[in-house]
Design a protein around this motif. Structure first.
Motif, PDB file in Angstrom:
ATOM      1  N   THR A 112      -0.598   0.013  47.551  1.00 28.44           N
ATOM      2  CA  THR A 112      -0.554  -0.612  46.230  1.00 28.44           C
ATOM      3  C   THR A 112      -1.678  -1.630  46.058  1.00 28.44           C
ATOM      4  OG1 THR A 112       1.007  -2.314  46.953  1.00 28.44           O
ATOM      5  CG2 THR A 112       1.937  -0.303  46.002  1.00 28.44           C
ATOM      6  N   ILE A 113      -2.206  -2.127  47.173  1.00 26.26           N
ATOM      7  CA  ILE A 113      -3.331  -3.069  47.141  1.00 26.26           C
ATOM      8  C   ILE A 113      -4.647  -2.329  47.359  1.00 26.26           C
ATOM      9  CG2 ILE A 113      -4.404  -5.039  48.309  1.00 26.26           C
ATOM     10  CD1 ILE A 113      -1.541  -5.962  49.013  1.00 26.26           C
ATOM     11  N   GLY A 114      -4.625  -1.348  48.257  1.00 23.05           N
ATOM     12  CA  GLY A 114      -5.843  -0.622  48.591  1.00 23.05           C
ATOM     13  C   GLY A 114      -6.598  -1.327  49.705  1.00 23.05           C
ATOM     14  N   VAL A 115      -7.835  -0.961  49.846  1.00 22.28           N
ATOM     15  CA  VAL A 115      -8.701  -1.560  50.859  1.00 22.28           C
ATOM     16  C   VAL A 115      -9.830  -2.276  50.136  1.00 22.28           C
ATOM     17  CG1 VAL A 115     -10.201  -1.124  52.846  1.00 22.28           C
ATOM     18  CG2 VAL A 115      -8.125   0.246  52.526  1.00 22.28           C
ATOM     19  N   ASN A 116     -10.025  -3.540  50.480  1.00 20.68           N
ATOM     20  CA  ASN A 116     -11.089  -4.344  49.879  1.00 20.68           C
ATOM     21  C   ASN A 116     -11.582  -5.325  50.943  1.00 20.68           C
ATOM     22  OD1 ASN A 116      -9.407  -6.792  49.745  1.00 20.68           O
ATOM     23  ND2 ASN A 116      -8.301  -5.716  48.121  1.00 20.68           N
ATOM     24  N   TRP A 117     -12.534  -6.143  50.583  1.00 24.85           N
ATOM     25  CA  TRP A 117     -13.124  -7.067  51.559  1.00 24.85           C
ATOM     26  C   TRP A 117     -12.093  -8.033  52.117  1.00 24.85           C
ATOM     27  CZ3 TRP A 117     -17.308  -5.495  53.651  1.00 24.85           C
ATOM     28  CH2 TRP A 117     -18.219  -4.731  52.923  1.00 24.85           C
ATOM     29  N   ASP A 118     -11.150  -8.481  51.284  1.00 20.94           N
ATOM     30  CA  ASP A 118     -10.111  -9.382  51.772  1.00 20.94           C
ATOM     31  C   ASP A 118      -9.238  -8.696  52.814  1.00 20.94           C
ATOM     32  OD1 ASP A 118     -10.941 -11.476  50.115  1.00 20.94           O
ATOM     33  OD2 ASP A 118      -9.600 -10.870  48.489  1.00 20.94           O
ATOM     34  N   VAL A 119      -8.912  -7.437  52.577  1.00 22.51           N
ATOM     35  CA  VAL A 119      -8.115  -6.665  53.536  1.00 22.51           C
ATOM     36  C   VAL A 119      -8.877  -6.535  54.852  1.00 22.51           C
ATOM     37  CG1 VAL A 119      -7.149  -4.365  54.016  1.00 22.51           C
ATOM     38  CG2 VAL A 119      -6.788  -5.427  51.772  1.00 22.51           C
ATOM     39  N   LEU A 120     -10.155  -6.223  54.779  1.00 24.35           N
ATOM     40  CA  LEU A 120     -10.963  -6.121  55.990  1.00 24.35           C
ATOM     41  C   LEU A 120     -10.922  -7.419  56.775  1.00 24.35           C
ATOM     42  CD1 LEU A 120     -12.004  -3.472  54.706  1.00 24.35           C
ATOM     43  CD2 LEU A 120     -14.273  -4.119  55.457  1.00 24.35           C
ATOM     44  N   ARG A 121     -11.075  -8.542  56.068  1.00 24.54           N
ATOM     45  CA  ARG A 121     -11.074  -9.848  56.737  1.00 24.54           C
ATOM     46  C   ARG A 121      -9.753 -10.105  57.457  1.00 24.54           C
ATOM     47  NH1 ARG A 121     -15.165 -13.491  55.582  1.00 24.54           N
ATOM     48  NH2 ARG A 121     -13.831 -15.220  56.201  1.00 24.54           N
ATOM     49  N   VAL A 122      -8.639  -9.774  56.825  1.00 30.70           N
ATOM     50  CA  VAL A 122      -7.326  -9.991  57.439  1.00 30.70           C
ATOM     51  C   VAL A 122      -7.182  -9.161  58.710  1.00 30.70           C
ATOM     52  CG1 VAL A 122      -4.839  -9.583  57.138  1.00 30.70           C
ATOM     53  CG2 VAL A 122      -6.161 -10.694  55.320  1.00 30.70           C
ATOM     54  N   TYR A 123      -7.576  -7.898  58.644  1.00 29.26           N
ATOM     55  CA  TYR A 123      -7.471  -7.042  59.819  1.00 29.26           C
ATOM     56  C   TYR A 123      -8.410  -7.502  60.937  1.00 29.26           C
ATOM     57  CZ  TYR A 123      -4.224  -3.624  57.908  1.00 29.26           C
ATOM     58  OH  TYR A 123      -3.105  -3.003  57.417  1.00 29.26           O
ATOM     59  N   ILE A 124      -9.600  -7.945  60.579  1.00 29.41           N
ATOM     60  CA  ILE A 124     -10.537  -8.468  61.582  1.00 29.41           C
ATOM     61  C   ILE A 124      -9.955  -9.718  62.229  1.00 29.41           C
ATOM     62  CG2 ILE A 124     -12.796  -9.545  61.924  1.00 29.41           C
ATOM     63  CD1 ILE A 124     -13.791  -7.635  59.615  1.00 29.41           C
ATOM     64  N   GLU A 125      -9.423 -10.626  61.411  1.00 29.86           N
ATOM     65  CA  GLU A 125      -8.827 -11.855  61.934  1.00 29.86           C
ATOM     66  C   GLU A 125      -7.664 -11.547  62.874  1.00 29.86           C
ATOM     67  OE1 GLU A 125      -7.736 -14.071  58.461  1.00 29.86           O
ATOM     68  OE2 GLU A 125      -9.808 -14.701  58.071  1.00 29.86           O
ATOM     69  N   PHE A 136     -15.605   5.051  50.361  1.00 31.03           N
ATOM     70  CA  PHE A 136     -15.642   5.139  51.810  1.00 31.03           C
ATOM     71  C   PHE A 136     -15.921   3.780  52.417  1.00 31.03           C
ATOM     72  CE2 PHE A 136     -16.862   9.353  50.338  1.00 31.03           C
ATOM     73  CZ  PHE A 136     -16.025  10.163  51.100  1.00 31.03           C
ATOM     74  N   TRP A 137     -15.232   3.483  53.495  1.00 35.01           N
ATOM     75  CA  TRP A 137     -15.482   2.305  54.302  1.00 35.01           C
ATOM     76  C   TRP A 137     -15.896   2.792  55.679  1.00 35.01           C
ATOM     77  CZ3 TRP A 137     -15.373  -2.529  52.277  1.00 35.01           C
ATOM     78  CH2 TRP A 137     -14.726  -2.693  51.055  1.00 35.01           C
ATOM     79  N   GLY A 138     -16.868   2.142  56.274  1.00 37.33           N
ATOM     80  CA  GLY A 138     -17.340   2.547  57.585  1.00 37.33           C
ATOM     81  C   GLY A 138     -17.285   1.403  58.579  1.00 37.33           C
ATOM     82  N   PHE A 139     -17.490   1.748  59.843  1.00 38.79           N
ATOM     83  CA  PHE A 139     -17.461   0.718  60.884  1.00 38.79           C
ATOM     84  C   PHE A 139     -18.529  -0.332  60.637  1.00 38.79           C
ATOM     85  CE2 PHE A 139     -20.578   3.624  62.645  1.00 38.79           C
ATOM     86  CZ  PHE A 139     -21.516   2.786  63.216  1.00 38.79           C
ATOM     87  N   GLU A 140     -19.608   0.057  59.932  1.00 42.89           N
ATOM     88  CA  GLU A 140     -20.664  -0.906  59.631  1.00 42.89           C
ATOM     89  C   GLU A 140     -20.149  -2.029  58.733  1.00 42.89           C
ATOM     90  OE1 GLU A 140     -20.775   2.348  58.822  1.00 42.89           O
ATOM     91  OE2 GLU A 140     -22.565   3.257  59.688  1.00 42.89           O
ATOM     92  N   ASP A 141     -19.222  -1.681  57.833  1.00 41.86           N
ATOM     93  CA  ASP A 141     -18.630  -2.699  56.959  1.00 41.86           C
ATOM     94  C   ASP A 141     -17.826  -3.702  57.783  1.00 41.86           C
ATOM     95  OD1 ASP A 141     -19.525  -1.521  54.452  1.00 41.86           O
ATOM     96  OD2 ASP A 141     -18.042   0.048  54.829  1.00 41.86           O
ATOM     97  N   ILE A 142     -17.095  -3.190  58.758  1.00 46.87           N
ATOM     98  CA  ILE A 142     -16.311  -4.058  59.643  1.00 46.87           C
ATOM     99  C   ILE A 142     -17.246  -4.963  60.448  1.00 46.87           C
ATOM    100  CG2 ILE A 142     -14.695  -4.135  61.583  1.00 46.87           C
ATOM    101  CD1 ILE A 142     -13.404  -2.998  59.052  1.00 46.87           C
ATOM    102  N   LEU A 143     -18.284  -4.374  61.026  1.00 45.71           N
ATOM    103  CA  LEU A 143     -19.231  -5.172  61.828  1.00 45.71           C
ATOM    104  C   LEU A 143     -19.901  -6.255  60.989  1.00 45.71           C
ATOM    105  CD1 LEU A 143     -20.980  -2.414  63.983  1.00 45.71           C
ATOM    106  CD2 LEU A 143     -19.312  -4.127  64.756  1.00 45.71           C
ATOM    107  N   GLY A 144     -20.316  -5.903  59.786  1.00 48.55           N
ATOM    108  CA  GLY A 144     -20.988  -6.865  58.919  1.00 48.55           C
ATOM    109  C   GLY A 144     -20.085  -8.007  58.500  1.00 48.55           C
ATOM    110  N   GLU A 145     -18.855  -7.677  58.130  1.00 48.16           N
ATOM    111  CA  GLU A 145     -17.914  -8.717  57.713  1.00 48.16           C
ATOM    112  C   GLU A 145     -17.537  -9.601  58.897  1.00 48.16           C
ATOM    113  OE1 GLU A 145     -15.944 -10.733  54.699  1.00 48.16           O
ATOM    114  OE2 GLU A 145     -17.444  -9.146  54.613  1.00 48.16           O
ATOM    115  N   ALA A 146     -17.329  -8.992  60.055  1.00 51.83           N
ATOM    116  CA  ALA A 146     -17.013  -9.778  61.251  1.00 51.83           C
ATOM    117  C   ALA A 146     -18.159 -10.728  61.578  1.00 51.83           C
ATOM    118  CB  ALA A 146     -16.738  -8.847  62.434  1.00 51.83           C
ATOM    119  N   LYS A 147     -19.382 -10.253  61.462  1.00 53.24           N
ATOM    120  CA  LYS A 147     -20.540 -11.109  61.728  1.00 53.24           C
ATOM    121  C   LYS A 147     -20.560 -12.299  60.779  1.00 53.24           C
ATOM    122  CE  LYS A 147     -25.541 -10.979  62.249  1.00 53.24           C
ATOM    123  NZ  LYS A 147     -26.746 -10.148  62.210  1.00 53.24           N
ATOM    124  N   GLU A 148     -20.268 -12.050  59.499  1.00 50.87           N
ATOM    125  CA  GLU A 148     -20.221 -13.151  58.527  1.00 50.87           C
ATOM    126  C   GLU A 148     -19.116 -14.146  58.872  1.00 50.87           C
ATOM    127  OE1 GLU A 148     -20.259 -12.260  54.381  1.00 50.87           O
ATOM    128  OE2 GLU A 148     -21.752 -10.676  54.626  1.00 50.87           O
TER     129      GLU A 148
END
Length: 79
Positions: free
Chosen positions: A54-67, A18-30
């Protein structure tokens, strides 16, 4: 998620990631990007609808979407 799947997870017969909005907020803050809870939820929904399975969701994916989200909306980064 239905009860059968939840029961299989409880028994150790299945896993769920599971990924939550908290993960997005934390990564964006970093990344030096300030987001609201609602913005983080928008990004999370976008990831859910458009990610490459085929890639899934990971921290790199989160960063790209945030960017992408922040640049499309002119949000400033502190980096």
């Amino acid at each position: 998620m239905d009860k059968e799947r939840l029961e299989r997870i409880r028994k150790g017969e299945s896993i769920a990631i599971f990924w939550g909005f908290e993960d997005i907020l934390g990564e964006a803050k970093e990344m030096g990007i300030k987001l609201t809870k609602e913005q983080a939820k928008e990004i999370l929904q976008e990831i859910d609808m458009r990610h490459d399975a085929t890639i899934g969701v990971n921290w790199d994916v989160l960063r790209v979407y945030i960017e992408n989200y922040s640049s499309e909306r002119g949000l400033e980064s502190n980096e």
